[in-house]
Design a protein around this motif. Structure first.
Motif, PDB file in Angstrom:
ATOM      1  N   GLU A 260       0.217  25.486 -29.357  1.00 56.30           N
ATOM      2  CA  GLU A 260      -0.493  25.507 -28.081  1.00 56.30           C
ATOM      3  C   GLU A 260      -0.726  24.076 -27.614  1.00 56.30           C
ATOM      4  N   ILE A 261      -0.102  23.705 -26.507  1.00 53.60           N
ATOM      5  CA  ILE A 261      -0.229  22.326 -26.033  1.00 53.60           C
ATOM      6  C   ILE A 261      -1.680  22.012 -25.689  1.00 53.60           C
ATOM      7  N   GLY A 262      -2.147  20.898 -26.203  1.00 53.62           N
ATOM      8  CA  GLY A 262      -3.535  20.492 -25.963  1.00 53.62           C
ATOM      9  C   GLY A 262      -4.484  20.911 -27.078  1.00 53.62           C
ATOM     10  N   ALA A 263      -4.026  21.811 -27.959  1.00 54.24           N
ATOM     11  CA  ALA A 263      -4.913  22.310 -29.024  1.00 54.24           C
ATOM     12  C   ALA A 263      -5.298  21.191 -29.985  1.00 54.24           C
TER      13      ALA A 263
ATOM     14  N   LEU B 206      -4.255   9.988 -21.726  1.00 50.00           N
ATOM     15  CA  LEU B 206      -5.020  10.759 -22.714  1.00 50.00           C
ATOM     16  C   LEU B 206      -6.255   9.958 -23.131  1.00 50.00           C
TER      17      LEU B 206
ATOM     18  N   LEU C 197      -7.172  10.446 -31.008  1.00 52.46           N
ATOM     19  CA  LEU C 197      -6.694  11.213 -29.862  1.00 52.46           C
ATOM     20  C   LEU C 197      -5.246  10.817 -29.568  1.00 52.46           C
ATOM     21  N   THR C 198      -4.974   9.525 -29.644  1.00 52.68           N
ATOM     22  CA  THR C 198      -3.631   9.022 -29.354  1.00 52.68           C
ATOM     23  C   THR C 198      -2.616   9.549 -30.369  1.00 52.68           C
TER      24      THR C 198
ATOM     25  N   LYS D  77       6.557  19.001 -29.251  1.00 55.10           N
ATOM     26  CA  LYS D  77       7.070  19.659 -28.041  1.00 55.10           C
ATOM     27  C   LYS D  77       8.538  19.274 -27.819  1.00 55.10           C
TER      28      LYS D  77
ATOM     29  N   SER E 120      -6.702  18.256 -22.796  1.00 54.39           N
ATOM     30  CA  SER E 120      -5.728  19.354 -22.774  1.00 54.39           C
ATOM     31  C   SER E 120      -4.970  19.371 -21.459  1.00 54.39           C
TER      32      SER E 120
ATOM     33  N   GLN F 140      -2.370  16.650 -21.410  1.00 51.65           N
ATOM     34  CA  GLN F 140      -1.191  17.019 -22.201  1.00 51.65           C
ATOM     35  C   GLN F 140      -0.323  18.022 -21.448  1.00 51.65           C
TER      36      GLN F 140
ATOM     37  N   GLU G 154       1.661  15.890 -30.809  1.00 51.84           N
ATOM     38  CA  GLU G 154       1.926  17.038 -29.909  1.00 51.84           C
ATOM     39  C   GLU G 154       3.177  16.791 -29.075  1.00 51.84           C
ATOM     40  N   ARG G 155       3.266  15.578 -28.521  1.00 50.64           N
ATOM     41  CA  ARG G 155       4.397  15.253 -27.649  1.00 50.64           C
ATOM     42  C   ARG G 155       5.719  15.352 -28.414  1.00 50.64           C
TER      43      ARG G 155
ATOM     44  N   ILE H 158      -2.768  12.136 -32.480  1.00 51.13           N
ATOM     45  CA  ILE H 158      -2.568  13.588 -32.425  1.00 51.13           C
ATOM     46  C   ILE H 158      -1.889  13.972 -31.106  1.00 51.13           C
ATOM     47  N   GLY H 159      -2.259  13.289 -30.031  1.00 48.45           N
ATOM     48  CA  GLY H 159      -1.571  13.500 -28.751  1.00 48.45           C
ATOM     49  C   GLY H 159      -0.090  13.173 -28.865  1.00 48.45           C
ATOM     50  N   GLY H 160       0.219  12.106 -29.553  1.00 48.06           N
ATOM     51  CA  GLY H 160       1.612  11.704 -29.745  1.00 48.06           C
ATOM     52  C   GLY H 160       2.369  12.708 -30.603  1.00 48.06           C
TER      53      GLY H 160
ATOM     54  N   LEU I 145       3.495  17.880 -20.519  1.00 51.09           N
ATOM     55  CA  LEU I 145       4.350  18.682 -21.408  1.00 51.09           C
ATOM     56  C   LEU I 145       4.563  20.108 -20.932  1.00 51.09           C
TER      57      LEU I 145
ATOM     58  N   VAL J  11      -5.375  17.779 -29.430  1.00 54.65           N
ATOM     59  CA  VAL J  11      -6.272  16.778 -28.841  1.00 54.65           C
ATOM     60  C   VAL J  11      -7.650  17.377 -28.571  1.00 54.65           C
ATOM     61  N   SER J  12      -7.683  18.641 -28.197  1.00 53.88           N
ATOM     62  CA  SER J  12      -8.972  19.327 -28.029  1.00 53.88           C
ATOM     63  C   SER J  12      -9.743  19.347 -29.337  1.00 53.88           C
TER      64      SER J  12
END
Lengths: 379, 379
Positions: free
Chosen positions: B364-367, A346, B346-347, B357, A370, A373, B353-354, B349-351, A377, B369-370
């Motif tokens: 929505e995956i990636g939303a 990422l 990014l890390t 999930k 995205s 991710q 998301e993970r 918020i990415g984490g 995922l 980090v986007s």
């Protein structure tokens, strides 16, 4: 600015490895060090999937390649080398220096030698003493099918199978014994998550017999014969790089804890996410047989490497690898070899987005991260 | 697994700071250390935007608060404290212990004291010797308007303005002199990017006069009077935490190199991106006056904090902060205080998301980090 390294060697070194190496130095002939070296020797067998000795040389990976060539061959021995990039080319250079009889097969950058062509080469050169292969060609991010090639060479000839596994060991599935490889070399600063300074060389029984039965080419330090003799007593013939061996012990504990099969899977998964991220940004991949260690990417049309790299490095602290030789300003290479995890992918794709934006490349912001991710995922 | 810390203290410590602290220890009365301490004293004035002394106490931030209360007041002195969270509450506890005369104003968690209410309090208590404020209330991720409040207190009363700046200094714009603050405390493990162990206390002329003119409450080590006397000779009254002071010197050089105004802007920008990322994942923000140091987020309905936190920590190596007291399982807090950059957002918020999930939260995956990328780079 935080610095983030995404190069295929040196690769990031875990803190616990750094801390082990920062402890007060110990003498290499005292029992404490001998115990560490004995454990390292055992754990390297786990890494290479072998029951044969894996010797530790205090030199870079190229030193391991030189020791291999100078210890196994005699002047005039014919050796086939496969040159599909800068490191395959190195095999040829070494063979020419030592035996003076190199059959060099050139393969287009970004491709790997195909078994059919290998079979032809073996037929054309039944007197070849060995074939030198590159598992993961770092310059082109391309992986060769060592399993198939090694089986073919074993079946069709008496040639030894010598494998540069420098950026492959720890990234790609590899079974030294089961695949019938005779020598495989790796370097510490690659999948082993260490600083540079050590070459690790696995040697088959057949290769050991040859090495032990002759005096080798003019060489002294670079002697696998001496290394094997010392290895039998869990020792080294010359002063080893003590702190690096201690760090390697720590790194090998990490590798055993994660499990080598899991490490192979992790690299495949990181490589896949990296590729998805690049694709989503409209960038094209370079290799038609991509390595799990490093992803080479065409620099998009209209983008100048120098400006892009400056934006990556100076504005984002991210170091990726440039293209080499004729691909210098045409491709760049993202490493995911060694101490990387999914969040790192990422970061590197996020950083590439940031750099592309800075140089006004047209893409959908957030599409790369995205895609990363989603690669991990699902949708 | 890589560990990534997103808590509002301790906060990540840069490698160069760690390395400076790892050098062989030196004696605190030798000239080398005295030179470092002199430089630290000067650079702390830069950090606090003051010409007044900022003393270095070897204790946590709470120790700095205690030294303030016990050095300035006499038994029976009336002090107004604003309790809008755990750390505002601490001011009240300290005042009750030392003077026994605390007017504690409670404010709902997630809100900050409003100037209108402050004016009323001053009118109701014209005999108050001081008002204790919290610039960034860590427990609720809420920032108070210290500039306006301090001006008001100065205008409407003779009360001293005492500010807990523990998670604010280095994150929020702050001008000790221009805003008429009398005491401001911070801790090393916050915006200063250091391990815990030091409190830094800036003291106005007016407060110095009071401190010097009296003996304070029962106290010995926790004496601002002793600290000020030693500070005049660029010294400390007791053995300082030598390695921490040396690390602080390194951290302050980094702060000066980046520039305090840039650091404030960076924190505002990181906080904004973090909030955008959370919003994009359908999570609601807790504070109506959010701090730039830490973002508190409501745990979404149907999500259990324990499961979410386990997924963050065990599967992703990410540590965020839990809610405190009555918000223990209701909110969590993401820190961006100190040594963080845009890729770190990014890390985290990415984490998140993970982890979401993993626990089957619908988004929505990636939303996320986007949204972070767009917050920094535009659409």
């Amino acid at each position: 600015m935080k610095k983030r390294l995404f190069t295929p060697g040196p690769t990031p070194v875990p803190e616990n490895v750094m801390l082990r190496m920062a402890a007060p130095i110990i003498h290499h002939r005292n029992p404490e060090f001998m115990e560490i070296l004995t454990r390292v020797h055992a754990d390297l067998k786990y890494l290479f999937r072998t029951t044969q000795p894996v010797v530790v040389l205090s030199c870079s990976g190229t030193g391991g390649m030189e020791a291999t060539i100078s210890s196994i061959f005699k002047q005039g021995d014919k050796v086939i080398t496969i040159n599909a990039g800068k490191f395959g080319e190195r095999w040829g250079e070494l063979v020419r220096v030592f035996t003076g009889n190199c059959v060099e097969e050139k393969v287009a950058w970004g491709s790997a030698i195909q078994p059919e062509r290998m079979a032809e080469l073996l037929k054309e050169h039944p007197d070849a003493k060995a074939v030198c292969l590159t598992h993961s060609e770092t310059s082109t991010g391309t992986a060769a099918d060592i399993k198939t090639l090694s089986a073919l060479i074993r079946e069709e000839s008496d040639a030894l199978v010598l494998v540069d596994g420098i950026t492959a060991v720890g990234a790609h599935e590899f079974h030294f014994d089961d695949w019938g490889v005779d020598v495989c070399i790796t370097g510490s600063q690659k999948g082993l998550m260490m600083p540079p300074g050590l070459a690790l060389v696995a040697i088959s029984e057949r290769a050991q017999d040859i090495i032990k039965g002759q005096s080798g080419m003019p060489q002294y330090y670079m002697s696998l014969k001496k290394a094997l003799k010392a290895h039998a007593g869990d020792d080294t013939p010359f002063t080893p790089a003590v702190s690096l061996v201690i760090g390697l012990d720590e790194a090998l504990q990490m590798i055993k804890a994660e499990g080598i099969e899991n490490i192979w899977k992790r690299h495949e998964s990181l490589a896949n996410a990296c590729r998805q991220g690049c694709n989503a940004l409209g960038m094209k991949l370079f290799s038609n047989s991509p390595s799990f260690a490093v992803t080479p990417v065409w620099i998009p049309e209209g983008v100048k490497w120098s400006a892009f790299n400056k934006a990556l490095k100076n504005s984002n602290g991210i170091t990726v690898a440039a293209g080499q030789d004729e691909y210098k300003d045409k491709i760049f290479r993202i490493s995911h070899l060694g101490f990387y995890d999914e969040l790192d992918m990422l970061t590197v794709i996020g950083g590439i987005e940031r750099a592309l934006k800075e140089i006004n490349f047209d893409f959908e912001i957030g599409a790369g991260v995205s895609a990363v991710q989603k690669a991990f995922l699902g949708n």
